[in-house]
Design a protein around this motif. Structure first.
Motif, PDB file in Angstrom:
ATOM      1  N   ASP A 190       0.842  -1.189   0.000  1.00 28.48           N
ATOM      2  CA  ASP A 190       0.000   0.000   0.000  1.00 28.48           C
ATOM      3  C   ASP A 190       0.885   1.250   0.000  1.00 28.48           C
ATOM      4  N   VAL A 191       0.610   2.178  -0.884  1.00 29.18           N
ATOM      5  CA  VAL A 191       1.388   3.411  -0.957  1.00 29.18           C
ATOM      6  C   VAL A 191       0.970   4.336   0.177  1.00 29.18           C
ATOM      7  N   GLN A 192       1.931   4.789   0.967  1.00 28.74           N
ATOM      8  CA  GLN A 192       1.601   5.565   2.159  1.00 28.74           C
ATOM      9  C   GLN A 192       2.725   6.532   2.515  1.00 28.74           C
ATOM     10  N   LEU A 193       2.328   7.672   3.097  1.00 26.05           N
ATOM     11  CA  LEU A 193       3.276   8.633   3.654  1.00 26.05           C
ATOM     12  C   LEU A 193       2.877   8.902   5.093  1.00 26.05           C
ATOM     13  N   VAL A 194       3.845   8.850   6.008  1.00 26.34           N
ATOM     14  CA  VAL A 194       3.557   9.099   7.411  1.00 26.34           C
ATOM     15  C   VAL A 194       4.537  10.130   7.949  1.00 26.34           C
ATOM     16  N   GLU A 195       3.986  11.263   8.394  1.00 23.33           N
ATOM     17  CA  GLU A 195       4.813  12.336   8.947  1.00 23.33           C
ATOM     18  C   GLU A 195       4.983  12.154  10.456  1.00 23.33           C
ATOM     19  N   SER A 196       6.091  12.697  10.958  1.00 25.12           N
ATOM     20  CA  SER A 196       6.343  12.678  12.396  1.00 25.12           C
ATOM     21  C   SER A 196       7.263  13.840  12.742  1.00 25.12           C
ATOM     22  N   GLY A 197       7.423  14.072  14.038  1.00 28.15           N
ATOM     23  CA  GLY A 197       8.377  15.087  14.478  1.00 28.15           C
ATOM     24  C   GLY A 197       7.765  16.396  14.909  1.00 28.15           C
ATOM     25  N   GLY A 198       6.439  16.526  14.760  1.00 26.90           N
ATOM     26  CA  GLY A 198       5.797  17.772  15.163  1.00 26.90           C
ATOM     27  C   GLY A 198       5.791  17.926  16.681  1.00 26.90           C
ATOM     28  N   GLY A 199       5.418  19.101  17.132  1.00 31.91           N
ATOM     29  CA  GLY A 199       5.351  19.354  18.571  1.00 31.91           C
ATOM     30  C   GLY A 199       5.277  20.838  18.850  1.00 31.91           C
ATOM     31  N   TRP A 200       5.507  21.166  20.101  1.00 33.29           N
ATOM     32  CA  TRP A 200       5.467  22.566  20.533  1.00 33.29           C
ATOM     33  C   TRP A 200       6.889  23.104  20.629  1.00 33.29           C
ATOM     34  N   LEU A 246      11.022  17.757  10.921  1.00 38.06           N
ATOM     35  CA  LEU A 246       9.938  16.846  10.587  1.00 38.06           C
ATOM     36  C   LEU A 246      10.454  15.746   9.670  1.00 38.06           C
ATOM     37  N   SER A 247       9.832  14.584   9.784  1.00 38.92           N
ATOM     38  CA  SER A 247      10.162  13.466   8.912  1.00 38.92           C
ATOM     39  C   SER A 247       8.922  12.980   8.201  1.00 38.92           C
ATOM     40  N   CYS A 248       9.152  12.380   7.044  1.00 39.52           N
ATOM     41  CA  CYS A 248       8.065  11.818   6.237  1.00 39.52           C
ATOM     42  C   CYS A 248       8.557  10.461   5.742  1.00 39.52           C
ATOM     43  N   ALA A 249       7.971   9.395   6.273  1.00 40.97           N
ATOM     44  CA  ALA A 249       8.380   8.043   5.898  1.00 40.97           C
ATOM     45  C   ALA A 249       7.464   7.517   4.810  1.00 40.97           C
ATOM     46  N   ALA A 250       8.077   7.035   3.737  1.00 46.16           N
ATOM     47  CA  ALA A 250       7.307   6.514   2.610  1.00 46.16           C
ATOM     48  C   ALA A 250       7.310   4.990   2.641  1.00 46.16           C
ATOM     49  N   SER A 251       6.195   4.403   2.230  1.00 39.90           N
ATOM     50  CA  SER A 251       6.126   2.955   2.065  1.00 39.90           C
ATOM     51  C   SER A 251       5.318   2.638   0.808  1.00 39.90           C
ATOM     52  N   GLY A 252       5.660   1.515   0.186  1.00 38.74           N
ATOM     53  CA  GLY A 252       4.944   1.097  -1.013  1.00 38.74           C
ATOM     54  C   GLY A 252       5.486   1.677  -2.303  1.00 38.74           C
ATOM     55  N   SER A 255      18.280   5.826   2.091  1.00 36.74           N
ATOM     56  CA  SER A 255      18.470   4.538   2.764  1.00 36.74           C
ATOM     57  C   SER A 255      17.271   4.197   3.644  1.00 36.74           C
ATOM     58  N   LYS A 256      16.566   5.246   4.114  1.00 42.69           N
ATOM     59  CA  LYS A 256      15.384   5.034   4.942  1.00 42.69           C
ATOM     60  C   LYS A 256      14.089   5.364   4.190  1.00 42.69           C
ATOM     61  N   ASN A 257      14.230   5.640   2.901  1.00 40.73           N
ATOM     62  CA  ASN A 257      13.067   5.973   2.076  1.00 40.73           C
ATOM     63  C   ASN A 257      12.241   7.080   2.729  1.00 40.73           C
ATOM     64  N   ASP A 304       2.303  14.175 -13.388  1.00 45.80           N
ATOM     65  CA  ASP A 304       1.779  15.539 -13.303  1.00 45.80           C
ATOM     66  C   ASP A 304       0.729  15.740 -12.226  1.00 45.80           C
ATOM     67  N   TYR A 305       0.697  14.891 -11.204  1.00 43.77           N
ATOM     68  CA  TYR A 305      -0.298  15.116 -10.165  1.00 43.77           C
ATOM     69  C   TYR A 305       0.215  14.723  -8.778  1.00 43.77           C
ATOM     70  N   LEU A 306      -0.298  15.492  -7.788  1.00 47.31           N
ATOM     71  CA  LEU A 306      -0.020  15.265  -6.364  1.00 47.31           C
ATOM     72  C   LEU A 306      -0.990  14.197  -5.890  1.00 47.31           C
ATOM     73  N   ASP A 307      -0.563  12.946  -5.895  1.00 44.93           N
ATOM     74  CA  ASP A 307      -1.545  11.883  -5.730  1.00 44.93           C
ATOM     75  C   ASP A 307      -1.599  11.241  -4.344  1.00 44.93           C
ATOM     76  N   VAL A 308      -0.560  11.376  -3.553  1.00 44.33           N
ATOM     77  CA  VAL A 308      -0.541  10.762  -2.224  1.00 44.33           C
ATOM     78  C   VAL A 308      -0.137  11.811  -1.197  1.00 44.33           C
TER      79      VAL A 308
END
Lengths: 119, 112
Positions: free
Chosen positions: A1-11, A20-26, A77-79, A104-108
């Motif tokens: 499954d194609v997915q993007l997961v962000e992390s690292g936010g906070g106050w 911030l990080s964005c981990a991709a899978s698929g 190396s960590k995609n 030509d499109y922002l799909d995920v």
């Protein structure tokens, strides 16, 4: 499954930094242009910046509002993708999404990570 | 920067009726490659934006036929025929003719 997961936010206090990080899978992130888009509370969408793909030498472009303060990088190396945010201001408070360009499109889009800049 | 102006700001629709959203750009979105770089996204509450239409009228994979895009140059329209419950949320147009990417202010489609 194609997915993007962000992390690292906070106050963070004004003037501070966050990464911030964005981990991709698929899929292989190096094949794609990748953008960061943010959404301030109750507001619309604002483009933050872009990194091109490996074939285009990973060049970067930024919105005027963040140029010189934010920096996009990749870790093949960590995609994954990163957004280094320095000299943060209260107006940078937002949910930050990473998103993939396929031809030509922002799909995920990731669900986003929340950044709050406040004293 | 290209300014994207959406109207109306909000729309109240009875399920089964049609809805139409306008998006105007401050410059032509027609590129020298012949393509027009205008997109439509839907953002449901608490979710990330999802692509509906690319390059004015191309429905993205899985997007129902009741969504249609039209227009050229600087004037564009998204039409939803026979609105369903899952169609409610905020619609954004976006241009990628040139950087920075810019978005319209959004149109909130609500249930009447």
């Amino acid at each position: 499954d194609v997915q993007l997961v962000e992390s690292g936010g906070g106050w963070v206090q004004p003037g501070g930094s966050l990464r911030l990080s964005c981990a991709a899978s698929g899929f292989t992130i190096s094949d794609h242009y990748m953008d960061w888009v943010r959404q301030a509370p109750g507001k619309g969408l604002e483009w933050v910046g872009r990194t091109t793909n490996k074939a285009n030498n990973y060049t970067t472009e930024y919105a005027a509002s963040v140029k010189g303060r934010f920096s996009i990088s990749r870790d093949d190396s960590k995609n994954s993708l990163h957004l280094q945010m320095n000299s943060l201001r209260t107006e940078d408070t937002a949910v930050y999404h990473c998103a993939r360009w396929d031809y030509d499109y922002l799909d995920v889009w990731g669900k986003g990570t929340t950044v709050t800049v406040s004293s | 920067d290209i300014v994207m102006t959406q109207t109306p700001l909000s729309l109240s629709v009875t399920p089964g009726q049609s809805a139409s959203i306008s998006c105007k750009s401050s410059q032509s979105l027609l590129h020298s490659d012949g393509k027009t770089y205008l997109y439509w996204f839907l953002q449901r509450p608490g979710q990330s934006p999802q692509l509906l239409i690319s390059e004015v009228f191309n429905r993205f994979s899985g997007v129902p036929e009741r969504f249609s895009g039209s227009g050229s140059g600087t004037d564009f329209t998204l039409k939803i025929s026979r609105v369903e419950a899952e169609d409610f949320g905020v619609y954004y147009c976006m241009q990628s003719r040139q950087l920075p990417l810019t978005f319209g202010g959004g149109t909130k489609v609500e249930i009447k």
